[in-house]
Design an enzyme around this catalytic site. Sequence first.
Site, PDB file in Angstrom:
ATOM      1  N   HIS A  84       0.798  -1.228   0.000  1.00 45.85           N
ATOM      2  CA  HIS A  84       0.000   0.000   0.000  1.00 45.85           C
ATOM      3  C   HIS A  84       0.828   1.274   0.000  1.00 45.85           C
ATOM      4  CE1 HIS A  84       1.003  -0.116   4.245  1.00 45.85           C
ATOM      5  NE2 HIS A  84       0.640   1.140   4.320  1.00 45.85           N
TER       6      HIS A  84
HETATM    7  C1  UD1 Z   1      -2.396   5.431   5.751  1.00 48.24           C
HETATM    8  C2  UD1 Z   1      -1.121   5.927   6.454  1.00 48.24           C
HETATM    9  C3  UD1 Z   1      -0.043   4.860   6.349  1.00 48.24           C
HETATM   10  C4  UD1 Z   1      -0.546   3.526   6.846  1.00 48.24           C
HETATM   11  C5  UD1 Z   1      -1.794   3.158   6.063  1.00 48.24           C
HETATM   12  C6  UD1 Z   1      -2.397   1.849   6.483  1.00 48.24           C
HETATM   13  C7  UD1 Z   1      -0.647   8.324   6.422  1.00 48.24           C
HETATM   14  C8  UD1 Z   1       0.204   9.370   5.816  1.00 48.24           C
HETATM   15  N1  UD1 Z   1      -0.600   7.124   5.839  1.00 48.24           N
HETATM   16  O1  UD1 Z   1      -2.082   5.304   4.369  1.00 48.24           O
HETATM   17  O2  UD1 Z   1       1.064   5.250   7.159  1.00 48.24           O
HETATM   18  O3  UD1 Z   1       0.461   2.553   6.665  1.00 48.24           O
HETATM   19  O4  UD1 Z   1      -2.769   4.187   6.289  1.00 48.24           O
HETATM   20  O5  UD1 Z   1      -3.523   1.568   5.707  1.00 48.24           O
HETATM   21  O6  UD1 Z   1      -1.319   8.580   7.391  1.00 48.24           O
HETATM   22  N2  UD1 Z   1      -9.485   4.672   1.446  1.00 48.24           N
HETATM   23  C9  UD1 Z   1     -10.641   3.971   1.388  1.00 48.24           C
HETATM   24  N3  UD1 Z   1     -11.242   3.621   2.575  1.00 48.24           N
HETATM   25  C10 UD1 Z   1     -10.706   3.930   3.783  1.00 48.24           C
HETATM   26  C11 UD1 Z   1      -9.518   4.655   3.817  1.00 48.24           C
HETATM   27  C12 UD1 Z   1      -8.906   5.008   2.637  1.00 48.24           C
HETATM   28  O7  UD1 Z   1     -11.165   3.669   0.322  1.00 48.24           O
HETATM   29  O8  UD1 Z   1     -11.293   3.574   4.820  1.00 48.24           O
HETATM   30  C13 UD1 Z   1      -8.826   5.041   0.180  1.00 48.24           C
HETATM   31  C14 UD1 Z   1      -9.063   6.471  -0.203  1.00 48.24           C
HETATM   32  O9  UD1 Z   1      -9.245   6.565  -1.564  1.00 48.24           O
HETATM   33  C15 UD1 Z   1      -7.787   7.166   0.159  1.00 48.24           C
HETATM   34  C16 UD1 Z   1      -6.751   6.058  -0.024  1.00 48.24           C
HETATM   35  O10 UD1 Z   1      -7.436   4.857   0.317  1.00 48.24           O
HETATM   36  O11 UD1 Z   1      -7.543   8.267  -0.614  1.00 48.24           O
HETATM   37  C17 UD1 Z   1      -5.565   6.202   0.860  1.00 48.24           C
HETATM   38  O12 UD1 Z   1      -5.976   6.402   2.209  1.00 48.24           O
HETATM   39  P1  UD1 Z   1      -5.085   7.331   3.210  1.00 48.24           P
HETATM   40  O13 UD1 Z   1      -5.639   7.276   4.582  1.00 48.24           O
HETATM   41  O14 UD1 Z   1      -4.886   8.664   2.597  1.00 48.24           O
HETATM   42  O15 UD1 Z   1      -3.671   6.678   3.175  1.00 48.24           O
HETATM   43  P2  UD1 Z   1      -3.225   5.162   3.275  1.00 48.24           P
HETATM   44  O16 UD1 Z   1      -2.591   4.817   1.999  1.00 48.24           O
HETATM   45  O17 UD1 Z   1      -4.331   4.284   3.775  1.00 48.24           O
END
Ligand code: UD1
Length: 384
Positions: free
Chosen positions: A222
């Site tokens: 991820h």
């Molecule tokens: C975040 C953390 C990362 C951690 C990871 C675990 C930061 C900078 N990054 O990254 O350190 O290892 O979580 O998962 O805080 N999304 C969904 N559903 C959700 C959450 C996210 O669909 O419940 C999608 C969204 O499109 C979002 C993307 O996933 O834009 C990324 O989510 P985000 O929380 O921005 O970062 P992670 O890659 O999950």
Amino acid sequence: MEPKEESINAMEALSPVLVVAGARPNFMKVAPIIHALDSARIRRILVHTGQHYDAQMSDTFFAELGIPAPDRHLGVGSGSHAAQTARIMEAIEPVLLETRPRWILVVGDVNSTLACALVAAKLRHSIGCRIAHVEAGLRSNDWSMPEEVNRVLTDRLSDLLLTPSPDAEPNLLREGIEAERIVFVGNVMIDTLLRMLPGARAHDAPRRVGIGGSPFAIATLHRPSNVDSPTTLRPILMALGALAVSMPVVLPLHPRTRQRVEEFGLGSLLAPLKATPPLGYTDMLGLQSAASVVITDSGGVQEETTVLGIPCVTLRETTERPITISVGTNRLAPWPLTEDGIVATVRAALEQGPVPVGARAPAGWDGRASQRIVEALRNHTNVA
Ligand code: UD1
């Protein structure tokens, strides 16, 4: 047993400990801390920022790990780093002003961690709260990682730095943090692992995901640096595909990774793999404990495989968790990542086989870190 009325009153008279949870890797750290605070009858408030919000990324973990419903839900959702961090800051400020906690406790290295620590640092003197950071002192020294920025800044803002492994303290001392603010408490995520492992083993996750009893690999991906460009995502998926010729490869897909696979038109590379939706904690732990090899870019998985003695290949240039390498379970794939480099490293890990970690298990990864965290909060009420 119910507390006596006078002790309830004494407890209520103290301002609370406010615990922040935001994203998936926070939940397994927060669960034992909440349970330990409740056992010690310390008044606490659990705040969920809503950084992760899908049932599979959040609610499942609350249910499986027995985390009580959050007292406050900030509902911030996804966004750019700036937008997400800003929304969390705006939403936590009135909660801090209203609840005036004596401690705000943040865990790990996600955007929720830094955003809440930053607001608390600005309010520290007016509301009298102190900041404790659980998982302090880890350093990848890779400033292109958003998590490294979050770690370094959160540590700089914190009054009490609770470290998970002995390598963390020298990192903090080098950055000028006073020794009396640093307390080695061990790895709180392992409290959850050890509590949940018997149930996870009994749950038979391999059969539930349809791979029966044969040897298999499990992979998680991820990191933006791996999945946000087809130049990196393609060779990783091709390497997993090459491995799938000899054993099933389970790939629970993080929402970010699923989106990128679709966006880059790489769906056909998933065909040889056993791709699944994100898994709950019990399934993921059960699969890791039964796998022949784990391939990952997650920090937590590097630690979990170390306790389980399962060989792990980490798809990163550096790791902020060097202890997982010195124990002998974890190795970094050669950088920059290539299909051949990943495949060769996975084959070497498979040849190595399970690692008898035994007495080499890191100190403090023993299931009692949450109790030491509560002790540290009690003992350090006087730090600046
Ligand atoms: C975040 C953390 C990362 C951690 C990871 C675990 C930061 C900078 N990054 O990254 O350190 O290892 O979580 O998962 O805080 N999304 C969904 N559903 C959700 C959450 C996210 O669909 O419940 C999608 C969204 O499109 C979002 C993307 O996933 O834009 C990324 O989510 P985000 O929380 O921005 O970062 P992670 O890659 O999950």
